[in-house]
Design a protein around this motif. Structure first.
Motif, PDB file in Angstrom:
ATOM      1  N   VAL A 165       0.772  -1.180   0.003  1.00 37.43           N
ATOM      2  CA  VAL A 165       0.020   0.077  -0.118  1.00 37.43           C
ATOM      3  C   VAL A 165       0.711   1.215  -0.034  1.00 37.43           C
ATOM      4  N   GLN A 166       1.774   1.339   0.996  1.00 36.57           N
ATOM      5  CA  GLN A 166       2.716   2.700   1.026  1.00 36.57           C
ATOM      6  C   GLN A 166       3.542   2.753  -0.374  1.00 36.57           C
ATOM      7  N   PHE A 167       4.056   1.539  -0.881  1.00 35.21           N
ATOM      8  CA  PHE A 167       4.867   1.586  -1.959  1.00 35.21           C
ATOM      9  C   PHE A 167       3.794   2.141  -3.039  1.00 35.21           C
ATOM     10  N   VAL A 168       2.808   1.921  -3.263  1.00 38.79           N
ATOM     11  CA  VAL A 168       1.976   2.181  -4.391  1.00 38.79           C
ATOM     12  C   VAL A 168       1.620   3.725  -3.951  1.00 38.79           C
ATOM     13  N   GLN A 169       1.435   3.935  -3.119  1.00 41.65           N
ATOM     14  CA  GLN A 169       1.079   5.434  -2.560  1.00 41.65           C
ATOM     15  C   GLN A 169       2.181   6.446  -3.133  1.00 41.65           C
ATOM     16  N   ARG A 170       3.460   5.732  -2.964  1.00 41.38           N
ATOM     17  CA  ARG A 170       4.662   6.621  -3.371  1.00 41.38           C
ATOM     18  C   ARG A 170       4.747   6.814  -4.897  1.00 41.38           C
ATOM     19  N   ILE A 171       4.227   5.778  -5.870  1.00 48.34           N
ATOM     20  CA  ILE A 171       4.020   5.663  -7.048  1.00 48.34           C
ATOM     21  C   ILE A 171       3.296   6.941  -7.522  1.00 48.34           C
ATOM     22  N   ILE A 172       2.007   6.877  -6.756  1.00 48.55           N
ATOM     23  CA  ILE A 172       1.002   7.792  -6.981  1.00 48.55           C
ATOM     24  C   ILE A 172       1.361   9.217  -6.962  1.00 48.55           C
ATOM     25  N   ASP A 173       2.087   9.415  -5.344  1.00 49.00           N
ATOM     26  CA  ASP A 173       2.708  10.728  -5.182  1.00 49.00           C
ATOM     27  C   ASP A 173       3.459  11.193  -6.485  1.00 49.00           C
ATOM     28  N   GLU A 174       4.448  10.439  -6.824  1.00 44.61           N
ATOM     29  CA  GLU A 174       5.480  10.780  -7.722  1.00 44.61           C
ATOM     30  C   GLU A 174       4.646  10.962  -9.283  1.00 44.61           C
ATOM     31  N   SER A 175       3.607  10.369  -9.475  1.00 46.42           N
ATOM     32  CA  SER A 175       2.632  10.533 -10.613  1.00 46.42           C
ATOM     33  C   SER A 175       2.167  11.702 -10.763  1.00 46.42           C
ATOM     34  N   LEU A 176       1.711  12.325  -9.686  1.00 43.55           N
ATOM     35  CA  LEU A 176       1.228  13.711  -9.319  1.00 43.55           C
ATOM     36  C   LEU A 176       2.277  14.714  -9.894  1.00 43.55           C
ATOM     37  N   GLU A 177       3.595  14.302  -9.776  1.00 46.52           N
ATOM     38  CA  GLU A 177       4.555  15.405 -10.273  1.00 46.52           C
ATOM     39  C   GLU A 177       5.085  15.006 -11.642  1.00 46.52           C
ATOM     40  N   ASN A 178       4.747  14.080 -12.483  1.00 47.03           N
ATOM     41  CA  ASN A 178       5.003  13.475 -13.551  1.00 47.03           C
ATOM     42  C   ASN A 178       3.761  13.167 -14.456  1.00 47.03           C
ATOM     43  N   LYS A 179       2.770  13.984 -14.557  1.00 51.95           N
ATOM     44  CA  LYS A 179       1.442  13.754 -15.205  1.00 51.95           C
ATOM     45  C   LYS A 179       1.627  13.516 -16.718  1.00 51.95           C
ATOM     46  N   GLU A 180       2.706  14.306 -17.483  1.00 53.50           N
ATOM     47  CA  GLU A 180       2.728  14.194 -18.727  1.00 53.50           C
ATOM     48  C   GLU A 180       3.946  12.964 -19.282  1.00 53.50           C
ATOM     49  N   ILE A 223      -6.397   1.801  -1.992  1.00 55.89           N
ATOM     50  CA  ILE A 223      -5.456   2.541  -3.254  1.00 55.89           C
ATOM     51  C   ILE A 223      -6.662   3.506  -4.178  1.00 55.89           C
ATOM     52  N   LEU A 224      -7.785   2.918  -4.166  1.00 58.78           N
ATOM     53  CA  LEU A 224      -8.780   3.771  -5.009  1.00 58.78           C
ATOM     54  C   LEU A 224      -9.260   5.008  -4.266  1.00 58.78           C
ATOM     55  N   ASP A 225      -9.247   4.696  -2.710  1.00 59.91           N
ATOM     56  CA  ASP A 225      -9.597   5.941  -2.015  1.00 59.91           C
ATOM     57  C   ASP A 225      -8.607   6.913  -2.001  1.00 59.91           C
ATOM     58  N   TYR A 226      -7.093   6.351  -2.092  1.00 58.60           N
ATOM     59  CA  TYR A 226      -6.018   7.486  -1.835  1.00 58.60           C
ATOM     60  C   TYR A 226      -6.186   8.059  -3.335  1.00 58.60           C
ATOM     61  N   LEU A 227      -6.553   7.496  -4.521  1.00 59.05           N
ATOM     62  CA  LEU A 227      -6.429   8.446  -5.756  1.00 59.05           C
ATOM     63  C   LEU A 227      -7.647   9.328  -5.784  1.00 59.05           C
ATOM     64  N   LYS A 228      -8.775   8.867  -4.947  1.00 53.36           N
ATOM     65  CA  LYS A 228      -9.865   9.653  -5.007  1.00 53.36           C
ATOM     66  C   LYS A 228      -9.808  11.064  -3.893  1.00 53.36           C
ATOM     67  N   GLU A 229      -8.796  10.742  -2.830  1.00 54.20           N
ATOM     68  CA  GLU A 229      -8.372  12.075  -2.071  1.00 54.20           C
ATOM     69  C   GLU A 229      -7.642  13.072  -2.831  1.00 54.20           C
ATOM     70  N   LEU A 230      -6.880  12.369  -3.966  1.00 54.43           N
ATOM     71  CA  LEU A 230      -5.876  13.346  -4.651  1.00 54.43           C
ATOM     72  C   LEU A 230      -6.604  13.479  -5.935  1.00 54.43           C
ATOM     73  N   GLN A 231      -7.758  13.363  -5.906  1.00 55.45           N
ATOM     74  CA  GLN A 231      -8.769  13.682  -7.088  1.00 55.45           C
ATOM     75  C   GLN A 231      -8.248  13.292  -8.335  1.00 55.45           C
ATOM     76  N   VAL A 232      -7.669  12.182  -8.507  1.00 58.66           N
ATOM     77  CA  VAL A 232      -7.467  11.302  -9.666  1.00 58.66           C
ATOM     78  C   VAL A 232      -8.883  10.547 -10.053  1.00 58.66           C
ATOM     79  N   ALA A 233      -9.456  10.953 -10.927  1.00 55.41           N
ATOM     80  CA  ALA A 233     -10.663  10.301 -11.260  1.00 55.41           C
ATOM     81  C   ALA A 233     -10.596   9.262 -12.415  1.00 55.41           C
TER      82      ALA A 233
END
Length: 307
Positions: A231-246, A264-274
Motif C-alpha cells: 500500500v505505501q509503495f503504491v502510494q509513493r508511485i501515486i505521489d510521484e505520478s502527480l509530479e510527472n503527469k505528462e 488505493i482507490l480511496d487514496y486516488l480519490k483523495e488526490l482527485q484522480v478520477a
C-alpha cells in the motif's frame, strides 16, 4: 507433489494467455533436460511437477519462457522466481490498455525489474515495446543486464541502476536529457510490510474462500518486503505520478491483497484522480489485482468488476 494433466483450461485467465491451456509437461520434460531432471515419473508414464520446490519452479519458468517466447533467462540465487502465467496476464492487460491509443511506438517503465527482467523481456520480445527497467539491488541489476544481452534485446531494453530506492522515477527522470515520454508503467510491488514482527509469516488470504497457492514462495527479503508493504509503495508511485503527469500516460500497479484495492482507490480519490480502472488476474489458485490511473482525458478501458 502436484500431479498435472495437459490441455486443461484454466478458468478466468486472460483469453489470449498461451498458458490458458495447461502445457503438456510430459512432452516438455522429454524436450528440456534441465526441466526433466526436476520432474518425477509416475507409473502411468506421465510426469508430475512439484510446485512447492524452488528449484523446480526455476526450471519450469525457464522452460516455459524458452518454449513459448524463445527467451533464455537466468535468476540470481535466492531471487524472486516469476510465474509466467501471472506476468503474461499483466502484459496482456497492458496490451488492452494500449490498443485504443493506436500507437506505433510504445515505451514502458518496469518498476523493480528483478533479476529476471521478465516484464521488460516479454514486452520487448512479444510486442516490440521499448522498456526502461528500474532496479536498485546490485545482484538483480547484474542478472537483468545479462538476460537482456543474451537475448539480444539491448536496442529495446535499458536497465537502469537506481541509486536511491526511496524514490521511483525521480533519479532517472532528472538525468534523462531526452525527456522521453512513456505510455505506461508497471509494477509488482513488495508484498509485505517490513515493520511487522514477522513480515513473511503472515497469512493474507481467507482459506474458506481462497485455497492456498500451489507454488512455493520465492524471493529475497528486499524483493518481498518494504516499509508499509504494497500500500505505501503504491502510494509513493501515486505521489510521484502527480509530479510527472505528462511523462507517463497510464500508470499501473499490481496488488497482492484484495482488501488493499479500495485503499488505493480511496487514496486516488483523495488526490482527485478520477480516470481510474481496475482488473483481476486469475491463474489457478492465485488471484492478483491491478489498478491503472491516468491524467489524460481519454477514459481508461475498464477491466473486471471486483466482487
Amino acid at each position: 507433489m502436484v500431479k498435472t494433466k495437459g490441455n486443461q483450461k484454466i478458468v478466468g485467465m486472460h483469453p489470449r494467455n498461451v498458458l490458458r491451456t495447461q502445457p503438456d509437461y510430459t512432452k516438455m520434460a522429454i524436450k528440456y533436460k534441465d526441466f526433466r531432471e526436476q520432474c518425477q515419473l509416475e507409473l502411468n508414464g506421465k510426469v508430475s511437477v512439484n510446485f512447492r520446490n524452488e528449484k523446480t519452479l526455476r526450471e519450469l519458468t525457464k522452460m516455459l519462457l524458452k518454449e513459448y517466447y524463445d527467451l533464455d533467462v537466468d535468476f540470481a540465487p535466492g531471487s524472486l522466481v516469476p510465474t509466467l502465467a501471472l506476468r503474461l496476464n499483466y502484459i496482456l492487460w497492458l496490451e488492452d490498455l494500449m490498443e485504443p491509443l493506436n500507437l506505433q511506438d510504445i515505451r514502458g517503465i518496469d518498476i523493480g525489474c528483478g533479476s529476471s527482467c521478465i516484464y521488460s523481456l516479454l514486452g520487448a520480445k512479444k510486442n516490440g515495446w521499448h522498456m526502461l527497467a528500474l532496479e536498485s539491488k546490485p545482484q538483480n541489476i547484474e542478472y537483468a543486464m545479462k538476460n537482456v544481452k543474451k537475448n539480444h534485446l539491448e536496442s529495446l531494453i535499458e536497465v537502469y541502476a537506481q541509486p536511491d530506492n526511496t524514490n521511483i522515477f525521480k533519479s532517472y527522470f532528472e538525468q534523462d536529457q531526452q525527456q522521453l515520454r512513456y505510455q505506461f508503467c508497471l509494477c509488482n510491488p513488495p508484498f509485505f510490510d517490513s515493520n511487522l514482527p514477522n513480515p513473511l509469516g503472515g497469512n493474507t488470504r481467507n482459506p474458506e474462500r481462497r485455497p492456498a497457492p500451489n507454488n512455493a514462495r520465492t524471493g529475497s527479503q528486499e524483493e518481498l518486503t518494504c516499509v508499509g508493504g504494497e500500500v505505501q509503495f503504491v502510494q509513493r508511485i501515486i505521489d510521484e505520478s502527480l509530479e510527472n503527469k505528462e511523462r507517463v500516460r497510464i500508470y499501473t500497479t499490481m496488488l497482492g491483497v484484495k482488501a488493499n484495492v479500495p485503499r488505493i482507490l480511496d487514496y486516488l480519490k483523495e488526490l482527485q484522480v478520477a480516470n481510474v480502472s481496475t482488473t483481476e488476474f486469475h491463474q489457478g489458485h492465485t488471484t492478483r489485482w491491478a489498478v491503472a490511473w491516468s491524467f489524460h482525458s481519454e477514459p481508461l478501458q475498464q477491466g473486471t468488476t471486483l466482487n
